[in-house]
Design a protein around this motif. Structure first.
Motif, short mmCIF file in Angstrom:
data_model
loop_
_atom_site.label_atom_id
_atom_site.label_comp_id
_atom_site.label_asym_id
_atom_site.label_seq_id
_atom_site.Cartn_x
_atom_site.Cartn_y
_atom_site.Cartn_z
N SER A 274 0.82 -1.21 0.00
CA SER A 274 0.00 0.00 0.00
C SER A 274 0.86 1.27 0.00
CB SER A 274 -0.92 0.01 1.22
OG SER A 274 -1.80 -1.09 1.20
N TRP A 275 1.94 1.28 0.78
CA TRP A 275 2.81 2.45 0.82
C TRP A 275 3.36 2.76 -0.57
CZ3 TRP A 275 6.06 0.07 5.36
CH2 TRP A 275 5.30 0.13 6.54
N LEU A 276 3.86 1.74 -1.25
CA LEU A 276 4.44 1.94 -2.57
C LEU A 276 3.39 2.33 -3.60
CD1 LEU A 276 6.96 -1.04 -2.63
CD2 LEU A 276 7.57 1.38 -2.78
N ASN A 277 2.21 1.72 -3.50
CA ASN A 277 1.16 2.04 -4.46
C ASN A 277 0.73 3.50 -4.34
OD1 ASN A 277 -1.09 0.89 -6.38
ND2 ASN A 277 -2.16 2.12 -4.87
N ILE A 278 0.54 3.97 -3.13
CA ILE A 278 0.11 5.35 -2.92
C ILE A 278 1.19 6.32 -3.38
CG2 ILE A 278 -0.41 7.06 -1.14
CD1 ILE A 278 -1.81 4.76 0.41
N ALA A 279 2.46 6.04 -3.05
CA ALA A 279 3.56 6.91 -3.47
C ALA A 279 3.68 6.95 -4.99
CB ALA A 279 4.87 6.43 -2.85
N PHE A 280 3.53 5.79 -5.63
CA PHE A 280 3.64 5.72 -7.09
C PHE A 280 2.50 6.50 -7.74
CE2 PHE A 280 3.59 3.49 -11.25
CZ PHE A 280 4.92 3.67 -11.59
N ARG A 281 1.31 6.42 -7.15
CA ARG A 281 0.17 7.16 -7.69
C ARG A 281 0.39 8.66 -7.61
NH1 ARG A 281 -4.18 5.19 -10.50
NH2 ARG A 281 -5.55 6.64 -9.40
N LEU A 282 0.99 9.11 -6.50
CA LEU A 282 1.28 10.54 -6.37
C LEU A 282 2.34 10.98 -7.38
CD1 LEU A 282 1.24 11.13 -2.52
CD2 LEU A 282 -0.14 12.32 -4.22
N MET A 283 3.35 10.13 -7.61
CA MET A 283 4.36 10.45 -8.61
C MET A 283 3.74 10.53 -10.00
SD MET A 283 6.62 9.16 -11.08
CE MET A 283 6.87 7.41 -10.86
N GLN A 284 2.71 9.71 -10.24
CA GLN A 284 2.06 9.70 -11.55
C GLN A 284 1.18 10.92 -11.80
OE1 GLN A 284 0.20 5.74 -11.44
NE2 GLN A 284 1.52 5.15 -13.14
N LEU A 285 0.91 11.70 -10.77
CA LEU A 285 0.09 12.91 -10.97
C LEU A 285 0.79 13.88 -11.92
CD1 LEU A 285 -2.40 14.62 -10.30
CD2 LEU A 285 -1.19 15.44 -8.28
N PRO A 286 2.01 14.37 -11.60
CA PRO A 286 2.69 15.22 -12.58
C PRO A 286 3.11 14.48 -13.83
CG PRO A 286 4.12 14.79 -10.71
CD PRO A 286 2.78 14.25 -10.35
N LEU A 287 3.40 13.18 -13.70
CA LEU A 287 3.77 12.40 -14.89
C LEU A 287 2.63 12.39 -15.89
CD1 LEU A 287 5.64 10.45 -16.41
CD2 LEU A 287 4.63 8.58 -15.09
N GLY A 288 1.40 12.20 -15.40
CA GLY A 288 0.25 12.18 -16.30
C GLY A 288 -0.07 13.55 -16.86
N ILE A 289 -0.02 14.56 -15.99
CA ILE A 289 -0.37 15.92 -16.43
C ILE A 289 0.61 16.40 -17.49
CG2 ILE A 289 -0.61 18.32 -15.70
CD1 ILE A 289 -1.35 17.22 -12.91
#
Length: 530
Positions: A274-289
């Motif tokens: 869960s820790w890694l999934n949440i961190a990866f999702r946050l990193m994907q925010l600027p990556l996606g934008i």
């Protein structure tokens, strides 16, 4: 003249796609926040995330990875060389083939779910947790079929230079999964125990269907009408499949590494998944934008110029896309790394998500942020190899990336004892190595890739980034010093003020340093206002 028009269109379209993806990512964060608040980072959330991981991984690999890249490249060339009607016929053939093939994959996934879950978790989970994960996997597996067709529709619209509606489609997925998932989950278990996870899984399917159907009006507007076509012995279909083979392997570098990381994380216990999934999702925010938006707009343009033999235009658009990715993701990476803990605290630390979970997740986010710039640049660079017919190059590099990831995971996680932070750091290093190798190979192929201009631009961006880092450092030591004693809305206000001041400092410095891409962005806004 044509290059200038493409440049203006690229900047404007990147802004449109970026805003649409921002909406989707914010909704995705809301989705993750709601789920984390309801379940915390533990057994139930681990089971749901792991069950969704494999269909989501294959979605990224086939639908929004290899299939999307191969199809958009071929479809754009069809439009440029033969016109719309020939391209629509290709669309019908590929859509029919995709529906048949992914239906078969869906059936196989449901049948062999136990074996797939054992592969993901390395057999390290308890029998009851494994059984729950298998049940959820079977429910969510058809998500792949719907999202594969949605990726095809997106490819057709992007090739016709329609970017906004398909970029917004993923927002429909997040809305559907939040509203339907939470409502059905509450109906099944008001206390949100293990039974309510079935509701979240059903909500995922509803969101996937909405993502597909929501794009249909735009597709009809550009003139497409679907007719089943089983005549797959076609040159265009062969080209798509020929590109897909190496593209699957190349795109699998990140996805297989995520799969490997899942196994390593599962072996560390319950919470690291869960820790890694949440961190990866946050990193994907600027990556996606930024990264995905720039790559989405760049691919049809470089494919068109590659098909017409316009090498100079191809090179210029590709180099500019990477410079734009650097401009937008370097400040994002610095901000995420330096403000990781307050960001996660504001977004996630509610309900069953504790301060300890925030600390562990922020540690992973700091290491993921290191690879953000390389991830974004890869979104622009990798598809360009398929546009010029060098489909095997990313595939060969991906083999090296997978091998490097295995070694680095072992080194940082077990040998050096960094735990889940080591997994995040190795992921970032692998993405950076992947980008540097592909950049060197593309530069060798094109003979030059505006490297001197890119080095100068990077130097200026780093100077502006140092000013942003100084603002974040000051905030950490002055404004955020009493963080734990603040109320929620105080935290939000202080964090937003910090981000606004840091962003203004960065872009003010970038404008003063005369970074050309900043001027392009300003020009687009001026034309919009005027």
């Amino acid at each position: 003249m044509a290059e200038a028009a493409d440049r203006r269109m690229s900047t404007r379209a990147t802004g449109v796609v970026g805003i649409a993806i921002l909406s989707s990512r914010v909704l995705g964060l809301i989705r993750e926040t709601v789920f984390a608040g309801l379940f915390g980072a533990g057994r139930n959330l681990d089971a749901f995330l792991m069950a969704f991981r494999l269909p989501n991984l294959l979605r990224d690999l086939f639908a929004e990875g290899a299939l999307s890249t191969a199809f958009i490249t071929t479809f754009s060339k069809k439009i440029a060389m033969e016109g719309d009607q020939s391209a629509w016929r290709l669309g019908n053939k590929v859509a029919t083939l995709t529906a048949v093939f992914m239906s078969a994959i869906t059936l196989l996934g449901i049948i062999f779910a136990p074996q797939l879950v054992d592969l993901l978790t390395w057999g390290s989970w308890s029998p009851d947790k494994t059984e729950l994960t298998i049940s959820l996997t079977r429910i969510m597996w058809p998500f792949m079929l719907m999202v594969s067709l949605a990726a095809l529709v997106m490819g057709m619209l992007n090739a016709k230079h329609v970017f906004g509606p398909p970029a917004m489609a993923s927002s429909y997925f997040n809305l559907g999964s939040i509203i339907a998932g939470v409502a059905i989950g509450y109906w099944m278990d008001p206390h949100f125990g293990a039974r309510s996870l079935v509701g979240l899984a059903i909500g995922t399917l509803i969101g996937g269907a909405w993502q597909l159907l929501g794009q249909f009006p735009s597709l009809w507007k550009v003139g497409y009408r679907f007719h089943p076509d089983f005549h797959w012995r076609d040159e265009g279909v062969r080209t798509v499949l020929t590109l897909m083979g190496p593209a699957v392997i190349a795109a699998s570098a990140v996805q297989v590494n995520v799969l490997i990381n899942s196994g390593f994380a599962a072996s560390l216990g319950n919470d690291p998944v869960s820790w890694l999934n949440i961190a990866f999702r946050l990193m994907q925010l600027p990556l996606g934008i930024f990264g995905v938006a720039i790559g989405t707009v760049t691919l049809p343009l470089v494919s068109k110029h590659a098909a017409l033999g316009n090498t100079a235009e191809f090179r210029g658009i590709l180099a500019r896309g990477m410079r734009l990715a650097f401009l937008l993701t370097i400040p994002s990476a610095i901000g995420l790394a330096m403000l990781a803990s307050p960001i996660i605290s504001v977004i996630y630390q509610h309900g069953r998500f504790t301060a300890e979970m925030t600390r562990e997740t922020s540690g992973a986010l700091q290491f993921y942020a290191i690879g953000l710039v390389a991830y974004a640049a890869l979104k622009v660079l990798t598809p360009a190899f398929y546009a010029i017919g060098k489909r095997n190059t990313p595939m060969v590099v991906s083999f090296l990336a997978i091998g490097a990831n295995l070694f680095l995971n072992w080194l940082f996680t077990f040998r050096l004892g960094w735990g889940h932070r080591g997994l995040a750091f190795s992921t970032s290093l692998v993405a950076t190595i992947n980008f540097l190798l592909l950049y060197a190979l593309m530069r060798q192929h094109t003979r030059r890739l505006e490297t001197r201009q890119m080095r100068v631009g990077l130097g200026k961006i780093c100077v502006a980034g140092a000013l942003l880092a100084l603002v974040c450092w000051a905030a950490n030591y002055w404004w955020l010093d009493a963080w734990s004693d603040m109320r929620f809305f105080q935290k939000v206000a202080v964090l937003l003020a910090t981000i606004a001041i840091a962003g203004a400092a960065f872009f003010g410095a970038a404008f003063a340093l005369r970074i050309s891409e900043v001027q392009d962005i300003i020009d687009v806004f001026r034309r919009k206002i005027g």
